[in-house]
Design an enzyme around this catalytic site. Structure first.
Site, PDB file in Angstrom:
ATOM      1  N   HIS A 210       0.804  -1.221   0.000  1.00 57.54           N
ATOM      2  CA  HIS A 210       0.000   0.000   0.000  1.00 57.54           C
ATOM      3  C   HIS A 210       0.838   1.272   0.000  1.00 57.54           C
ATOM      4  O   HIS A 210       0.389   2.316  -0.471  1.00 57.54           O
ATOM      5  CB  HIS A 210      -1.012  -0.032   1.137  1.00 57.54           C
ATOM      6  N   GLU A 455     -10.663 -11.422  -4.478  1.00 55.14           N
ATOM      7  CA  GLU A 455      -9.222 -11.277  -4.273  1.00 55.14           C
ATOM      8  C   GLU A 455      -8.647 -12.417  -3.435  1.00 55.14           C
ATOM      9  O   GLU A 455      -7.458 -12.453  -3.153  1.00 55.14           O
ATOM     10  CB  GLU A 455      -8.902  -9.923  -3.637  1.00 55.14           C
ATOM     11  N   ASP A 479      -4.244  -8.585  -4.324  1.00 53.43           N
ATOM     12  CA  ASP A 479      -4.311  -9.641  -3.313  1.00 53.43           C
ATOM     13  C   ASP A 479      -4.494 -11.008  -3.942  1.00 53.43           C
ATOM     14  O   ASP A 479      -3.996 -12.003  -3.419  1.00 53.43           O
ATOM     15  CB  ASP A 479      -5.453  -9.357  -2.323  1.00 53.43           C
ATOM     16  N   CYS A 526     -10.018  -4.030 -10.478  1.00 50.90           N
ATOM     17  CA  CYS A 526      -9.554  -2.785  -9.866  1.00 50.90           C
ATOM     18  C   CYS A 526      -8.181  -2.940  -9.205  1.00 50.90           C
ATOM     19  O   CYS A 526      -7.711  -2.047  -8.533  1.00 50.90           O
ATOM     20  CB  CYS A 526     -10.574  -2.262  -8.851  1.00 50.90           C
TER      21      CYS A 526
HETATM   22  C1  PEP Z   1      -6.492  -5.588  -4.728  1.00 52.06           C
HETATM   23  O1  PEP Z   1      -6.207  -6.368  -3.808  1.00 52.06           O
HETATM   24  O2  PEP Z   1      -6.238  -5.801  -5.917  1.00 52.06           O
HETATM   25  C2  PEP Z   1      -7.167  -4.313  -4.429  1.00 52.06           C
HETATM   26  C3  PEP Z   1      -7.630  -3.547  -5.389  1.00 52.06           C
HETATM   27  O3  PEP Z   1      -7.262  -3.935  -3.133  1.00 52.06           O
HETATM   28  P1  PEP Z   1      -6.052  -3.366  -2.263  1.00 52.06           P
HETATM   29  O4  PEP Z   1      -4.899  -3.080  -3.194  1.00 52.06           O
HETATM   30  O5  PEP Z   1      -6.553  -2.145  -1.578  1.00 52.06           O
HETATM   31  O6  PEP Z   1      -5.773  -4.489  -1.312  1.00 52.06           O
HETATM   32 MG    MG Z   2      -7.032  -6.107  -1.829  1.00 50.50          MG
END
Ligand code: PEP
Ligand code: MG
Length: 596
Positions: A210, A455, A479, A526
């Site tokens: 993140h 995910e 994920d 996403c």
């Molecule tokens: C993902 O896991 O692809 C996602 C979009 O969520 P995050 O990156 O916030 O875990």
């Molecule tokens: Mg995620």
């Protein structure tokens, strides 16, 4: 990863530029004075605890010691990438720090002080460090005097791990500073003002964690996982961060600076060129329309989403509401934020995700009451935590329901693994809606669509059963890859194994898409894969027509879409899905991208 000492070309008096390499996680070039983000004592409050709290406080301290030892061992493992002399020196230092945390006077002293004086752990550490430093100073031994600084550094590490305070204070920095740090959390990074900070580099961190996502959100050039970074730089040194190639240059020669300034200008020109695509439709050469939406990590990205032509917000990561604070955000505050996003998008759909908190992303006010899980990525997090702690879920659902009255809003649930979780949230949503109506709040008759992030590999494999409960799917490839391949997305040591083109990942994506399309259910991607033009043909070829990504990636993906023929992309996707070898898959995709 390698480190090169490059002799200066003679343009600086006796100087030499140091080139270090790492993971380029957020593209762009930054040039500016270094600010080393390690200093500064974290603030500590004194709390008198009760008898019944002593055990929990001692455990909290033991956990902070364990986390600190883990951090130091990781740092030690990285020294092997340094030149021999530096590796030896840094290794000794880290060994000394490790010893100070292993059944030492410091650890025993703090533990006893918590039990005896009933102080909270961070205050007990602070007092113990002070006393040890004083006793060393009184001995007037130069060796012990030198250890005082080490004791303080170790104490600061313990206190930071106890308080989960951001490592960095950014106020008072010169404009255009470059931040260098051991590690930055996503919350630390979110505090950076891109108007003042030019970019950053760290010793730890993976490309899909993140911190990297926040860096891209803020448009800050960043390089993570740079061994030897802090040993090679002094505060105030000029530093070049090349977030595209994953390179950090300390004390660059004037020639190098000129070269990177020229590259920075060329990138800015390219971005301006892409901005012209904003008004053009996102349509393939054979007339198939693809919705390009924006992911929002921080609300300030709304402007960028609009400027880059997003046709909706496909993922609002609501975690920002929890960052850098000690209390929980209430319904009113969340409503104000969601409503501003819905109104800002002016009728275009907004998909807000409930908190993806837990594990390493546990909010401070909650973490005090819950132990550090042994396996954060697999623990009580995201929808599991929200369902267990209705203080999290209910105010969010209420805020989302109210914001849905201001424009089209969809609710997205992170880390779904069973259909039962969706059912339970739907039950909670109906309950909260009834409560709001009793309060006299006017809500739209139909409740907002409720979607599941796909995910977790098990969710992808059970996509047909989840499709019976959810109103839409959003595939979270970040994920999904992490869990499918057992690769910690934030760990630089396994970053080379993180491969979106692994056949297992592609099969899970395909399976999910097919389950959704059979029911004519909306589906998008996403995760970061959606924002990379390299994968666009494959994702569209597999049947996707909605991609959500960091706002600044939209123009590049749109450019790719406008050059694509969907029939050819689908044919190539079929050929790719017949393969089981990752190299062959990559070759088939890259060959297609080179000509189509
Ligand atoms: C993902 O896991 O692809 C996602 C979009 O969520 P995050 O990156 O916030 O875990
Ligand atoms: Mg995620």
């Amino acid at each position: 990863m390698r480190i090169e000492e490059v002799a200066d070309s003679g343009t600086r008096d006796g100087g030499s530029e140091r080139r270090l390499s790492g993971l380029g996680v957020s593209p762009g070039i930054a040039i500016g004075p270094a600010h080393i983000a390690e200093g500064g004592d974290p603030s500590v409050v004194e709390v008198q605890i009760t008898d019944s709290e002593v055990e929990a406080e001692r455990n909290r301290f033991a956990e902070a010691v364990a986390v600190s030892l883990k951090q130091l061992r990781r740092l030690k493992a990285k020294t092997s990438a340094l030149p021999d002399s530096a590796a030896e020196e840094v290794g000794y230092l880290l060994d000394a720090h490790l010893a100070m945390l292993s059944n030492s006077r410091l650890v025993r002293g703090v533990d006893e002080r918590i039990a005896r004086s009933r102080f909270n752990a961070e205050r007990a550490v602070q007092i113990e460090i002070h006393e040890i430093a004083q006793s060393f100073a009184a001995m007037r031994d130069p060796y012990l005097a030198a250890r005082i600084e080490d004791i303080r550094v170790v104490g600061t590490r313990l206190i930071r791990n106890l308080t989960k305070q951001p490592y960095v204070a950014y106020s008072g920095l010169p404009a255009g500073a470059v931040i260098l740090a051991e590690e930055l959390t996503a919350a630390d990074t979110a505090l950076m003002d891109p108007g003042r900070i030019a970019g950053f580099a760290t010793v730890f961190g993976g490309a899909e964690g993140h911190t990297a996502i926040v860096a891209r959100a803020l448009g800050l050039p960043a390089v993570l996982a740079v061994p030897g970074l802090l040993e090679h730089a002094q505060p105030g040194d000029t530093v070049v961060i090349d977030g595209t190639d994953g390179c950090v240059i300390i004390d660059p020669s004037p020639q190098t600076v000129a070269e990177y300034e020229a590259r920075r200008d060329a990138l800015a020109r390219e971005r301006r060129g892409l901005a012209r695509l904003r008004k053009l439709p996102s349509v393939t050469r054979d007339g198939v329309e693809v919705s390009l939406e924006a992911n929002l990590e921080l609300p300030i990205e709304l402007e960028q989403a609009i400027a880059n032509g997003a046709v909706g917000l496909g993922l609002v990561r609501s975690e920002f509401l929890y960052m850098n604070r000690d209390d929980l955000p209430g319904e009113e505050e969340q409503y104000a934020v969601f409503s501003a996003l819905v109104r800002g998008m002016d009728g275009k759909p907004v998909t807000v995700r409930t908190f993806d908190l837990g594990g390493e992303k546990l909010a401070r006010p909650l973490s005090e009451h819950s132990p550090q899980p042994a396996n954060p990525a697999l623990g009580l997090r995201a929808i599991r935590l929200s369902l267990q702690d209705r203080r999290l879920l209910d105010p969010q659902l209420a805020a989302m329901l109210r914001a849905a009255g201001d424009g089209p809003l969809r609710i997205l649930l992170p880390m779904i693994s069973t259909a039962g979780e969706i059912r339970r949230v739907r039950g909670a949503l109906e309950q909260v809606a009834r409560r709001l109506r009793r309060r006299g709040v006017k809500l739209p008759k139909a409740l907002p669509p409720l979607g599941a992030m796909i995910e977790v590999p098990g969710a992808a494999l059970a996509a047909d059963s989840l499709a019976g409960e959810a109103d839409f799917f959003a595939i979270g490839t970040n994920d999904l890859i992490q869990y499918t391949l057992a690769i910690d997305r934030g760990d630089e040591q396994v970053a080379h194994l993180y491969n979106p083109l692994h056949p297992a990942v592609l099969r899970l994506i395909q399976f999910t898409i097919e389950a959704a399309l059979r029911r004519s259910m909306p589906i998008s991607v996403c995760g970061e894969m959606a924002g990379e033009p390299r994968f666009t043909a494959l994702l569209l070829g597999l049947g996707l027509r909605n991609l959500s990504m960091a706002p600044r990636n939209i123009p590049r993906v749109k450019q790719r879409i406008r050059g694509l023929d969907i029939t050819a992309a689908a044919r190539r996707a079929r050929a790719i899905m017949d393969q089981s070898d990752t190299g062959r898959i990559a070759a088939l995709l890259d060959d297609f991208n080179a000509v189509a």
